[in-house]
Scaffold this motif. Sequence first.
Motif, PDB file in Angstrom:
ATOM      1  N   GLY A  59     -17.265  -4.613 -27.340  1.00  0.00           N
ATOM      2  CA  GLY A  59     -17.768  -3.868 -26.198  1.00  0.00           C
ATOM      3  C   GLY A  59     -16.701  -2.967 -25.596  1.00  0.00           C
ATOM      4  O   GLY A  59     -15.507  -3.128 -25.866  1.00  0.00           O
ATOM      5  N   GLN A  60     -17.138  -2.031 -24.777  1.00  0.00           N
ATOM      6  CA  GLN A  60     -16.216  -1.132 -24.090  1.00  0.00           C
ATOM      7  C   GLN A  60     -16.453  -1.204 -22.587  1.00  0.00           C
ATOM      8  O   GLN A  60     -17.603  -1.225 -22.135  1.00  0.00           O
ATOM      9  N   LEU A  61     -15.349  -1.252 -21.836  1.00  0.00           N
ATOM     10  CA  LEU A  61     -15.437  -1.320 -20.386  1.00  0.00           C
ATOM     11  C   LEU A  61     -15.532   0.083 -19.807  1.00  0.00           C
ATOM     12  O   LEU A  61     -14.820   0.998 -20.229  1.00  0.00           O
ATOM     13  N   ILE A  62     -16.407   0.217 -18.832  1.00  0.00           N
ATOM     14  CA  ILE A  62     -16.652   1.509 -18.178  1.00  0.00           C
ATOM     15  C   ILE A  62     -16.533   1.310 -16.684  1.00  0.00           C
ATOM     16  O   ILE A  62     -17.082   0.349 -16.127  1.00  0.00           O
ATOM     17  N   SER A  63     -15.802   2.206 -16.029  1.00  0.00           N
ATOM     18  CA  SER A  63     -15.703   2.133 -14.573  1.00  0.00           C
ATOM     19  C   SER A  63     -17.033   2.541 -13.953  1.00  0.00           C
ATOM     20  O   SER A  63     -17.665   3.522 -14.376  1.00  0.00           O
ATOM     21  N   ARG A  64     -17.472   1.790 -12.974  1.00  0.00           N
ATOM     22  CA  ARG A  64     -18.706   2.145 -12.272  1.00  0.00           C
ATOM     23  C   ARG A  64     -18.488   3.318 -11.331  1.00  0.00           C
ATOM     24  O   ARG A  64     -19.450   3.953 -10.894  1.00  0.00           O
ATOM     25  N   ARG A  65     -17.229   3.608 -11.018  1.00  0.00           N
ATOM     26  CA  ARG A  65     -16.894   4.765 -10.195  1.00  0.00           C
ATOM     27  C   ARG A  65     -15.709   5.473 -10.833  1.00  0.00           C
ATOM     28  O   ARG A  65     -14.599   4.956 -10.854  1.00  0.00           O
ATOM     29  N   THR A  66     -15.959   6.636 -11.380  1.00  0.00           N
ATOM     30  CA  THR A  66     -14.901   7.444 -11.968  1.00  0.00           C
ATOM     31  C   THR A  66     -15.205   8.908 -11.686  1.00  0.00           C
ATOM     32  O   THR A  66     -16.374   9.309 -11.660  1.00  0.00           O
ATOM     33  N   VAL A  67     -14.187   9.703 -11.454  1.00  0.00           N
ATOM     34  CA  VAL A  67     -14.373  11.105 -11.113  1.00  0.00           C
ATOM     35  C   VAL A  67     -13.261  11.931 -11.742  1.00  0.00           C
ATOM     36  O   VAL A  67     -12.117  11.482 -11.840  1.00  0.00           O
ATOM     37  N   THR A  68     -13.635  13.112 -12.210  1.00  0.00           N
ATOM     38  CA  THR A  68     -12.667  14.091 -12.716  1.00  0.00           C
ATOM     39  C   THR A  68     -12.419  15.112 -11.622  1.00  0.00           C
ATOM     40  O   THR A  68     -13.365  15.742 -11.126  1.00  0.00           O
ATOM     41  N   LEU A  69     -11.176  15.262 -11.238  1.00  0.00           N
ATOM     42  CA  LEU A  69     -10.833  16.135 -10.116  1.00  0.00           C
ATOM     43  C   LEU A  69     -10.440  17.524 -10.616  1.00  0.00           C
ATOM     44  O   LEU A  69      -9.595  17.663 -11.516  1.00  0.00           O
ATOM     45  N   LEU A 211     -16.669  -2.998 -12.833  1.00  0.00           N
ATOM     46  CA  LEU A 211     -16.722  -2.469 -14.184  1.00  0.00           C
ATOM     47  C   LEU A 211     -18.064  -2.770 -14.833  1.00  0.00           C
ATOM     48  O   LEU A 211     -18.778  -3.692 -14.427  1.00  0.00           O
ATOM     49  N   GLU A 212     -18.384  -1.986 -15.839  1.00  0.00           N
ATOM     50  CA  GLU A 212     -19.511  -2.253 -16.714  1.00  0.00           C
ATOM     51  C   GLU A 212     -18.980  -2.512 -18.112  1.00  0.00           C
ATOM     52  O   GLU A 212     -17.945  -1.965 -18.492  1.00  0.00           O
ATOM     53  N   VAL A 213     -19.677  -3.363 -18.865  1.00  0.00           N
ATOM     54  CA  VAL A 213     -19.362  -3.538 -20.277  1.00  0.00           C
ATOM     55  C   VAL A 213     -20.562  -3.058 -21.071  1.00  0.00           C
ATOM     56  O   VAL A 213     -21.708  -3.427 -20.797  1.00  0.00           O
ATOM     57  N   SER A 214     -20.296  -2.191 -22.039  1.00  0.00           N
ATOM     58  CA  SER A 214     -21.345  -1.618 -22.878  1.00  0.00           C
ATOM     59  C   SER A 214     -21.211  -2.194 -24.280  1.00  0.00           C
ATOM     60  O   SER A 214     -20.128  -2.154 -24.873  1.00  0.00           O
ATOM     61  N   VAL A 215     -22.308  -2.757 -24.811  1.00  0.00           N
ATOM     62  CA  VAL A 215     -22.315  -3.307 -26.167  1.00  0.00           C
ATOM     63  C   VAL A 215     -23.460  -2.675 -26.944  1.00  0.00           C
ATOM     64  O   VAL A 215     -24.492  -2.296 -26.369  1.00  0.00           O
ATOM     65  N   GLN A 216     -23.267  -2.576 -28.257  1.00  0.00           N
ATOM     66  CA  GLN A 216     -24.288  -2.047 -29.155  1.00  0.00           C
ATOM     67  C   GLN A 216     -24.805  -3.211 -30.004  1.00  0.00           C
ATOM     68  O   GLN A 216     -24.034  -3.855 -30.712  1.00  0.00           O
ATOM     69  N   VAL A 217     -26.103  -3.487 -29.933  1.00  0.00           N
ATOM     70  CA  VAL A 217     -26.669  -4.642 -30.632  1.00  0.00           C
ATOM     71  C   VAL A 217     -27.728  -4.164 -31.620  1.00  0.00           C
ATOM     72  O   VAL A 217     -28.352  -3.112 -31.431  1.00  0.00           O
ATOM     73  N   PRO A 218     -27.983  -4.940 -32.688  1.00  0.00           N
ATOM     74  CA  PRO A 218     -29.032  -4.571 -33.651  1.00  0.00           C
ATOM     75  C   PRO A 218     -30.404  -4.547 -32.981  1.00  0.00           C
ATOM     76  O   PRO A 218     -30.673  -5.296 -32.047  1.00  0.00           O
ATOM     77  N   VAL A 219     -31.265  -3.688 -33.498  1.00  0.00           N
ATOM     78  CA  VAL A 219     -32.577  -3.508 -32.873  1.00  0.00           C
ATOM     79  C   VAL A 219     -33.401  -4.787 -32.938  1.00  0.00           C
ATOM     80  O   VAL A 219     -34.172  -5.085 -32.013  1.00  0.00           O
ATOM     81  N   GLU A 220     -33.244  -5.592 -34.014  1.00  0.00           N
ATOM     82  CA  GLU A 220     -34.018  -6.826 -34.103  1.00  0.00           C
ATOM     83  C   GLU A 220     -33.555  -7.851 -33.077  1.00  0.00           C
ATOM     84  O   GLU A 220     -34.305  -8.765 -32.721  1.00  0.00           O
ATOM     85  N   ALA A 265     -23.848  -4.681 -18.842  1.00  0.00           N
ATOM     86  CA  ALA A 265     -23.755  -5.680 -17.776  1.00  0.00           C
ATOM     87  C   ALA A 265     -22.645  -5.243 -16.828  1.00  0.00           C
ATOM     88  O   ALA A 265     -21.657  -4.637 -17.261  1.00  0.00           O
ATOM     89  N   ALA A 266     -22.793  -5.539 -15.554  1.00  0.00           N
ATOM     90  CA  ALA A 266     -21.803  -5.163 -14.537  1.00  0.00           C
ATOM     91  C   ALA A 266     -21.193  -6.418 -13.939  1.00  0.00           C
ATOM     92  O   ALA A 266     -21.853  -7.462 -13.822  1.00  0.00           O
TER      93      ALA A 266
END
Length: 384
Positions: A59-69, A211-220, A265-266
């Motif tokens: 999985g990859q962690l993603i910030s729930r609040r991120t901004v490019t200035l 943070l959020e964690v993003s995972v890729q799972v099989p469709v089944e 998931a957060a």
Amino acid sequence: MRRVRVWAAWLAILAMAGCGNRKGSDGPQAGAQGAGGPMEVEVIALTPGEVRDTGEYLGQLISRRTVTLRPQVAGYVQAIRVRPGEQVTQGQILLVVDPRQERAALRAAEAQRSSSVANLEYARRTRERAAQLYREGLMSRQEYEQAVAQASSAEANALAAQAQVQSQQVQLGFYEVSAPFAGVVGDIPVKVGDSVTPETVLTTVDQSRALEVSVQVPVERAVQMRVGRTPVELLDAEGKPIVSAPLFFVAPTLSGVTQLVEAKAAFENHAGLRAGQLVRTRVVYETRQALLLPTYAVSRLGSQSFAYTVVSGDGGMVAQRQPVTLGQLEGNAYELLEGLEAGTQVAVSGVQLLKDGQPVAPKPAAPKGAQQGAGVGGASDAGQ
């Protein structure tokens, strides 16, 4: 000849003594084996336990609040007040674009406002005098109305000058780039003296507290996931969960690139994790109750798995080899699908030494840690 007979007699006596010693040393064990003495084994009664149907993914962690200035004005970078990776607070100034031209424009606007305010005061006093003269009949109505119009115009000019000052103050504030919220500063690709425009990326600010964690799972597998109920666990290097959080999002469509389904998931970050980090995750699709058979109670013959149960025989308790069908591994035990029932007494020690039908002397199993030590080698091809 007499000496030869004496030596022969002595050798015979020594040989008999040696046989007697061997018999004395080996006698008890041989006697026990010859008599078929029962082998002492530890046993447990099979009971249901919790089994989880899981899958592990990267999985990859993603910030729930991120901004490019980016700057909202053009100019030259005058100062950089933070370093990449620094923790900043909300409103803290990160970079400054040269504001001298805008400050000059602000001073001009403030001077214009002062002039407009002075003109307004003069126009108001003129209007008051005109009103007095008009009431006394010393001024015509046209002159009075002209004084009123001049006062109204002066008021409008003063308001416009004040608005211009406020606009210049807001514009001047754009020359200081500040953090919109508390977080961690990312890379800063510019340096002091660089010319920047509103399209130039100055830096980023990430908040790693949520943070959020993003995972890729099989469709089944995606059809088994439930928003709000299916937990996702973040694992450490040893495979132990450090964070657990329920899913809040399951993508309705497949990724066109990977043909997988994204799920998120957060969680509140109390483990020192960082946005963008790749982590080992475990999705718990289902939790159910099933019989659990310890790994050290399992023996194998080819592709078939067996367990030794302890049952009553003609002369006492004997070990009976039973074929079993095993499911997934849960901790230090297998899910038992077929072969044994709840309450069955199963041998958990000395499994590699047992034979089908061998007399045994069962005793309750030692605590869990001692069981694991006693069961080393129990999963080998015993009983071949």
